[in-house]
Design an enzyme around this catalytic site. Structure first.
Site, mmCIF file in Angstrom:
data_model
loop_
_atom_site.group_PDB
_atom_site.id
_atom_site.type_symbol
_atom_site.label_atom_id
_atom_site.label_comp_id
_atom_site.label_asym_id
_atom_site.label_seq_id
_atom_site.Cartn_x
_atom_site.Cartn_y
_atom_site.Cartn_z
ATOM 1 N N GLU A 187 0.833 -1.196 0.000
ATOM 2 C CA GLU A 187 0.000 0.000 0.000
ATOM 3 C C GLU A 187 0.879 1.263 0.000
ATOM 4 O O GLU A 187 1.851 1.354 0.755
ATOM 5 C CB GLU A 187 -0.879 -0.032 1.247
ATOM 6 C CG GLU A 187 -1.846 1.117 1.411
ATOM 7 C CD GLU A 187 -2.682 0.960 2.681
ATOM 8 O OE1 GLU A 187 -3.683 1.690 2.803
ATOM 9 O OE2 GLU A 187 -2.340 0.118 3.534
ATOM 10 N N CYS A 190 -5.603 -3.207 2.476
ATOM 11 C CA CYS A 190 -5.375 -3.249 3.914
ATOM 12 C C CYS A 190 -6.642 -3.373 4.751
ATOM 13 O O CYS A 190 -7.198 -4.438 4.925
ATOM 14 C CB CYS A 190 -4.549 -2.037 4.331
ATOM 15 S SG CYS A 190 -3.777 -2.257 5.961
ATOM 16 N N LYS A 214 -9.215 2.543 -2.024
ATOM 17 C CA LYS A 214 -9.499 1.845 -0.773
ATOM 18 C C LYS A 214 -10.941 2.127 -0.362
ATOM 19 O O LYS A 214 -11.406 3.272 -0.403
ATOM 20 C CB LYS A 214 -8.527 2.333 0.303
ATOM 21 C CG LYS A 214 -8.491 1.532 1.578
ATOM 22 C CD LYS A 214 -7.333 2.032 2.444
ATOM 23 C CE LYS A 214 -7.116 1.191 3.671
ATOM 24 N NZ LYS A 214 -5.908 1.618 4.424
#
Length: 650
Positions: free
Chosen positions: A45, A176, A114
């Site tokens: 990330e 994540c 995200k």
């Protein structure tokens, strides 16, 4: 080749805010991964900038450097014939997003923002980033590279709902925190066809978090029947308030195939083959998975991005492969597995004995299968509070019985304290030969089968006489090959070994010896473990030793159990099974030997279904079983030609 795809997780050394230096490190790792044969290469990330840039994310200089970096990476992917997935901050139509950028074969093909932006404890991402939901107000098909800051108008796919496809391999991307939520985006991606989920992460390390992270990845890959690659930011991130782990994993349907070793790590490439064929087989078989896609998949439909095809190329040589797929490798794991199975066998038999109010009756030959069935019966009786003598073992010597197996049968029954009955069947079989006009000197199939059927008749009739239940001794491998006489050892009133393969039977008895479950029988059990596998239906040799050894007739059980596992568990083709067997047994058998026994397996497996179609009940202990009621339904008159033709062409 054979549905394998090679994937790498790359953790480069990152210097916070040095995009150009970070790009050099990323390209170095990309080349390493490509040199190892990888076709999909995953990075952490925000790896272009570093995850810990904080307010520097809002600097235009940093964002423009990221655009230049993406162009550099795109050029190299075209040279290397790979797909790279890298993390970068990207400004899109007035918002800043923490993104995964899919770059393949020279082109930027998709941007995945995200979805869940954490803003608790040590996380403060909402100070800088918007979530993927903020893009829903835009037409998902209306983005161009200019919307990302490039000076070009080519269309680009943007959104968290993308499934990418190239050369028949489909994958989705999440970032994540997405994994740590009750409904990760990858769940919907999988239900919409993604076979591989890639997670770009920046996970700091705290006590016990590594194990929890591993559990999340393993469970998500199992729930979604997918492969899952997880790649986290390395330990060269800023340590102002946190230490980052550089934890990477590649999982497949609940199993971790590869994982970096160090708690805090960086500057490495983790590469592993994934067997997409296994996942496809499980998805076809598991109807609940497809039902979930039908029920919930429409709740979040996906956009499909067809990319330029690349050759997956991998032969699966990195993929973990076991000679004995039914047997755990480590001693502790193997013994625990065997003891767990033993308890399942005992529990199944206890229930049947309780319902029928019967005594267990077992034919005891001194071989492995009957030994295990006898031990299960003895333990079931003990747990039920029955007297040991309520267990009846019957040995029935005939033409092929050797002193070794006969004496071992007697010694074992004596050690267990059960009722031991010896019923010689030679005269009964010879009378039967006379009745049917068979020449006693002709040791053919009739000679063998008559003995097997006489033994079963004795067992059934004796059980009827004493209020008993005949406990079957035949195992999974014999049932697969049809290595049992119809209406003889093929038949019982309850089969305790029905789903245990031959390669595991030996270890089952070994575990019982090691745990001293039957201490009085230790010596004789060790000798039984050393006895060659034989039906003992032909006369012994001149020296009194076993003359008829099963594996010389039907082939090595190690090979047959290997074939059985991949035929039943995943439905692999003869070509793939042959490839795997040659790799697994390369030091034991040449290719012609493997081919010979593979053809024999297919021939016997298909033509012997009529024996399996009328099997008695038996407890299931593993994922591979041949019960005609629950696990394997097949017409008894099916043709094996398609499989035999392909095996012959190998």
């Amino acid at each position: 080749m054979f549905d394998y795809i090679r994937v790498s997780c790359c953790v480069p050394n990152v210097t916070v805010a040095d995009v150009r230096g970070n790009t050099d490190a990323i390209l170095d790792k990309l080349r390493q991964a490509a040199g190892q044969g990888s076709r999909i290469v995953l990075f952490p990330e925000l790896c272009l900038t570093g995850y810990t840039c904080q307010d520097l994310f809002l600097q235009k200089t940093l964002l423009e450097d990221c655009l230049e970096a993406m162009s550099r990476i795109a050029e190299v992917t075209g040279e290397l014939n790979v797909t790279a997935v890298v993390g970068a901050p990207i400004s899109i139509r007035g918002g800043l997003y923490n993104c995964a950028v899919v770059i393949s074969m020279g082109e930027i093909r998709g941007v995945v923002p995200k979805t869940f932006v954490p803003n608790y404890s040590e996380y403060y991402e909402k100070r800088w980033f918007s979530g993927a939901e903020d893009l829903l107000r835009f037409d998902p098909y209306g983005f161009t590279l200019r919307d990302l800051g490039f000076d070009r108008e080519e269309p680009i796919s943007v959104g968290a709902d993308q499934v990418f496809s190239a050369s028949g391999v489909t994958f989705g991307v999440e970032l994540c925190e997405d994994l740590w939520t009750p409904l990760p985006p990858g769940t919907f991606l999988a239900m919409n066809g993604a076979e591989l989920i890639l997670n770009l992460s920046a996970s700091n390390e705290v006590i016990a978090k590594r194990a929890y992270r591993r559990s999340l990845v393993s469970q998500q890959s199992a729930r979604c029947l997918c492969a899952y690659a997880y790649c986290s930011a390395g330990s060269t991130e800023s340590t102002q308030d946190l230490v980052f782990s550089g934890h990477s994993m590649i999982a497949e349907n609940g199993s971790i195939l590869a994982e970096n070793e160090k708690l805090l790590d960086t500057d490495y490439v983790l590469t592993m083959d994934i067997d997409i064929g296994k996942l496809r087989a499980d998805r076809m078989k598991n109807r609940s998975f497809s039902d979930a896609g039908r029920v919930y998949g429409s709740a979040q439909p996906c956009q499909y991005v067809e990319m330029r095809s690349f050759d997956p190329g991998s032969d699966g040589s990195l993929y973990p492969l076991k000679k004995l797929p039914f047997v755990p490798d480590g001693r502790q794991d193997r013994q625990q597995r065997c003891m767990d199975i033993f308890q399942m066998q005992v529990a199944g038999l206890k229930k049947r004995l309780a319902v029928t109010n019967a005594k267990p009756v077992i034919g005891v030959s001194g071989g492995l299968d009957s030994t295990l069935a006898l031990l299960v019966s003895a333990e079931a009786a003990r747990q039920m509070g029955m007297a040991a003598t309520d267990v009846i073992g019957i040995t029935m010597p005939c033409f092929g019985t050797t002193d070794r197996t006969y004496n071992n049968a007697l010694k074992l029954m004596e050690a267990l304290g059960i009722t031991s009955v010896t019923i010689p069947i030679r005269e009964a079989v010879e009378l039967h030969f006379s009745d049917i006009g068979h020449d006693r000197s002709v040791t053919d199939l009739t000679f063998e089968n008559a003995q097997a059927r006489e033994r079963t008749q004795v067992l059934m009739d004796y059980a009827g006489k004493v209020g008993g239940l005949v406990v079957g001794t035949g195992d999974l491998s014999e049932l697969a090959l049809g290595w049992c006489t119809y209406n003889a050892d093929h038949m019982s009133m309850y089969g305790v070994n029905a789903s245990i393969p031959k390669t595991l039977i030996r270890w089952m008895i070994d575990a019982l010896v090691e745990f001293s479950i039957f201490p009085a029988g230790t010596e004789v059990l060790r000798d039984i473990l050393d006895t060659p596998i034989s039906p003992e239906l032909l006369p012994p040799g001149e020296d009194g030793t076993i003359a008829q050894q099963t594996e010389e007739i039907v082939g090595p059980y190690a090979l047959h159990d290997f074939f059985l596992y991949y035929v039943l568990r995943f439905g692999f083709t003869p070509e793939k099974i042959f490839h795997l067997a040659c790799r697994a047994f390369g030091e034991d058998f040449d290719r012609e030997t493997v081919k010979k026994w593979l053809k024999n397996f297919y021939r016997r497996f298909v033509c012997q279904q009529f024996k399996r179609s009328c099997l008695p009940d038996g407890v299931k202990v593993g994922s591979v079983c041949l019960s005609p009621r629950g696990d394997w339904r097949m017409p008894s008159d099916a043709s094996a030609k398609a499989w035999l033709d392909r095996a012959e062409a190998l």
